[in-house]
Design a protein around this motif. Structure first.
Motif, PDB file in Angstrom:
ATOM      1  N   LYS A   1       0.819  -1.220   0.000  1.00 30.64           N
ATOM      2  CA  LYS A   1       0.000   0.000   0.000  1.00 30.64           C
ATOM      3  C   LYS A   1       0.854   1.272   0.000  1.00 30.64           C
ATOM      4  O   LYS A   1       0.570   2.196  -0.731  1.00 30.64           O
ATOM      5  CB  LYS A   1      -0.918   0.038   1.238  1.00 30.64           C
TER       6      LYS A   1
ATOM      7  N   GLY B   1      -2.575   4.164   8.550  1.00 29.44           N
ATOM      8  CA  GLY B   1      -1.923   3.231   9.468  1.00 29.44           C
ATOM      9  C   GLY B   1      -0.970   3.978  10.395  1.00 29.44           C
ATOM     10  O   GLY B   1      -0.852   3.669  11.589  1.00 29.44           O
TER      11      GLY B   1
ATOM     12  N   TYR C   1      -2.947   5.378  13.369  1.00 31.29           N
ATOM     13  CA  TYR C   1      -3.212   4.403  14.439  1.00 31.29           C
ATOM     14  C   TYR C   1      -1.920   4.035  15.167  1.00 31.29           C
ATOM     15  O   TYR C   1      -1.909   3.858  16.386  1.00 31.29           O
ATOM     16  CB  TYR C   1      -3.913   3.163  13.873  1.00 31.29           C
ATOM     17  N   ARG C   2      -0.830   3.939  14.401  1.00 31.76           N
ATOM     18  CA  ARG C   2       0.469   3.647  15.034  1.00 31.76           C
ATOM     19  C   ARG C   2       0.867   4.774  15.998  1.00 31.76           C
ATOM     20  O   ARG C   2       1.436   4.520  17.060  1.00 31.76           O
ATOM     21  CB  ARG C   2       1.558   3.489  13.957  1.00 31.76           C
TER      22      ARG C   2
ATOM     23  N   ARG D   1       7.445   2.575  13.677  1.00 29.88           N
ATOM     24  CA  ARG D   1       7.669   1.354  12.874  1.00 29.88           C
ATOM     25  C   ARG D   1       8.295   0.248  13.720  1.00 29.88           C
ATOM     26  O   ARG D   1       8.540  -0.847  13.213  1.00 29.88           O
ATOM     27  CB  ARG D   1       8.575   1.653  11.677  1.00 29.88           C
TER      28      ARG D   1
ATOM     29  N   SER E   1      -2.935  -3.170  16.841  1.00 29.05           N
ATOM     30  CA  SER E   1      -4.234  -3.772  16.499  1.00 29.05           C
ATOM     31  C   SER E   1      -5.289  -3.568  17.590  1.00 29.05           C
ATOM     32  O   SER E   1      -6.417  -3.166  17.278  1.00 29.05           O
ATOM     33  CB  SER E   1      -4.085  -5.253  16.144  1.00 29.05           C
TER      34      SER E   1
ATOM     35  N   ALA F   1      -6.410   0.002  17.436  1.00 32.82           N
ATOM     36  CA  ALA F   1      -7.238   0.283  16.256  1.00 32.82           C
ATOM     37  C   ALA F   1      -8.612  -0.380  16.339  1.00 32.82           C
ATOM     38  O   ALA F   1      -9.508  -0.022  15.584  1.00 32.82           O
ATOM     39  CB  ALA F   1      -6.513  -0.171  14.989  1.00 32.82           C
TER      40      ALA F   1
ATOM     41  N   ARG G   1     -11.383   4.828  16.613  1.00 30.50           N
ATOM     42  CA  ARG G   1     -11.719   4.824  15.181  1.00 30.50           C
ATOM     43  C   ARG G   1     -12.579   6.040  14.828  1.00 30.50           C
ATOM     44  O   ARG G   1     -12.399   6.656  13.790  1.00 30.50           O
ATOM     45  CB  ARG G   1     -12.429   3.532  14.761  1.00 30.50           C
TER      46      ARG G   1
ATOM     47  N   ASP H   1      -9.847   0.333   6.093  1.00 31.23           N
ATOM     48  CA  ASP H   1     -11.293   0.549   5.979  1.00 31.23           C
ATOM     49  C   ASP H   1     -11.591   1.765   5.119  1.00 31.23           C
ATOM     50  O   ASP H   1     -12.618   2.408   5.282  1.00 31.23           O
ATOM     51  CB  ASP H   1     -11.895   0.770   7.385  1.00 31.23           C
ATOM     52  N   ILE H   2     -10.669   2.134   4.241  1.00 30.28           N
ATOM     53  CA  ILE H   2     -10.830   3.405   3.517  1.00 30.28           C
ATOM     54  C   ILE H   2     -11.970   3.305   2.496  1.00 30.28           C
ATOM     55  O   ILE H   2     -12.873   4.135   2.472  1.00 30.28           O
ATOM     56  CB  ILE H   2      -9.501   3.841   2.830  1.00 30.28           C
TER      57      ILE H   2
ATOM     58  N   ASP I   1      -6.855  -7.668  12.652  1.00 29.43           N
ATOM     59  CA  ASP I   1      -7.439  -6.577  11.860  1.00 29.43           C
ATOM     60  C   ASP I   1      -8.611  -7.059  11.001  1.00 29.43           C
ATOM     61  O   ASP I   1      -9.509  -6.280  10.664  1.00 29.43           O
ATOM     62  CB  ASP I   1      -6.376  -5.944  10.949  1.00 29.43           C
TER      63      ASP I   1
ATOM     64  N   ARG J   1     -11.873  -8.192  13.729  1.00 27.01           N
ATOM     65  CA  ARG J   1     -12.451  -7.300  14.753  1.00 27.01           C
ATOM     66  C   ARG J   1     -13.895  -6.955  14.379  1.00 27.01           C
ATOM     67  O   ARG J   1     -14.282  -7.010  13.194  1.00 27.01           O
ATOM     68  CB  ARG J   1     -11.596  -6.042  14.904  1.00 27.01           C
TER      69      ARG J   1
END
Ligand code: DC
Length: 203
Positions: A17, A36, A39-40, A86, A95, A98, A104, A127-128, A168, A171
């Motif tokens: 991605k 991502g 959320y990270r 990272r 996870s 998120a 969210r 979830d885009i 992921d 959930r």
């Protein structure tokens, strides 16, 4: 196609991605948002404050109050955390963070605001196409074999990557799934330049 363009890119860890979204954004001259990394960043701040990821309200409060800048560099409350997010600790904690519904809700609102401010762009995540931008001009879902994905995330380890994908995808809220109307691309089979040209032709 003329005017602002919105492209949603989803897929599991190591599906390519980031590479594709960077190349596409550069080719089209538009912005790119790595959700991502958002959320990270929350997971990083939660660890930094010594909060357990199971403390849903405390984790949500971190998400609500964190001053986050996600671009070429990532900063949280003024600290550059581009490399730190990272690391293996953050990958292991992200996870559950998120999966927190209140986290969210905050992140999705910020992601939509980013798209409105930038007049479109390339947005990548889980979830885009399904939740954040269901009306995107183009929805892409990237895949690659488990071996290819594990090799791309060798620092995280194949088992940890598989565990994160399982969490992921299973959930309750906004799980990773192929969004309605998405085009599925196997990034193990084609080079990034070929994929970019194919995608641009779809617009
Ligand atoms: O893309 P990434 O591997 O850096 O994402 C880190 C984690 O963030 C991923 O394991 C799941 C979560 N995530 C999410 O739930 N929704 C998104 N839109 C993007 C990422």
């Amino acid at each position: 196609m003329s005017g602002p363009v919105t492209i949603a890119i989803d897929g599991p860890a190591g599906s390519g991605k980031s590479t594709l979204s960077r190349a596409l954004a550069a080719r089209l001259g538009v912005g790119r948002l790595d959700t991502g990394a958002m959320y990270r960043s929350v997971a990083w701040a939660v660890l930094q404050r010594g909060i357990d990821t199971a403390e849903l309200d405390a984790v949500a409060e971190v998400a609500r109050t964190l001053d986050l800048e996600v671009g070429d560099r990532v900063t949280a409350d003024g600290t550059d955390i581009t490399e730190a997010i990272r690391g293996p600790e953050v990958s292991a904690a992200v996870s559950p963070v998120a999966a927190n519904p209140a986290v969210r809700a905050v992140m999705v609102a910020r992601q939509r605001a980013w798209v409105a401010e930038h007049g479109g762009g390339v947005v990548e995540g889980r979830d885009i196409g399904s939740v954040v931008l269901p009306d995107a001009d183009l929805k892409l879902y990237l895949t690659a074999s488990p071996e290819v994905r594990a090799a791309r995330r060798s620092e995280e380890g194949a088992e940890a990557v598989a565990r994160r994908d399982r969490l992921d995808s299973t959930r309750a809220l906004s799980p990773l799934e192929v969004p309605d109307g998405a085009r599925v691309i196997d990034t193990g089979a084609l080079g990034v330049d070929e994929i970019v040209e194919e995608v641009v032709a779809w617009l």
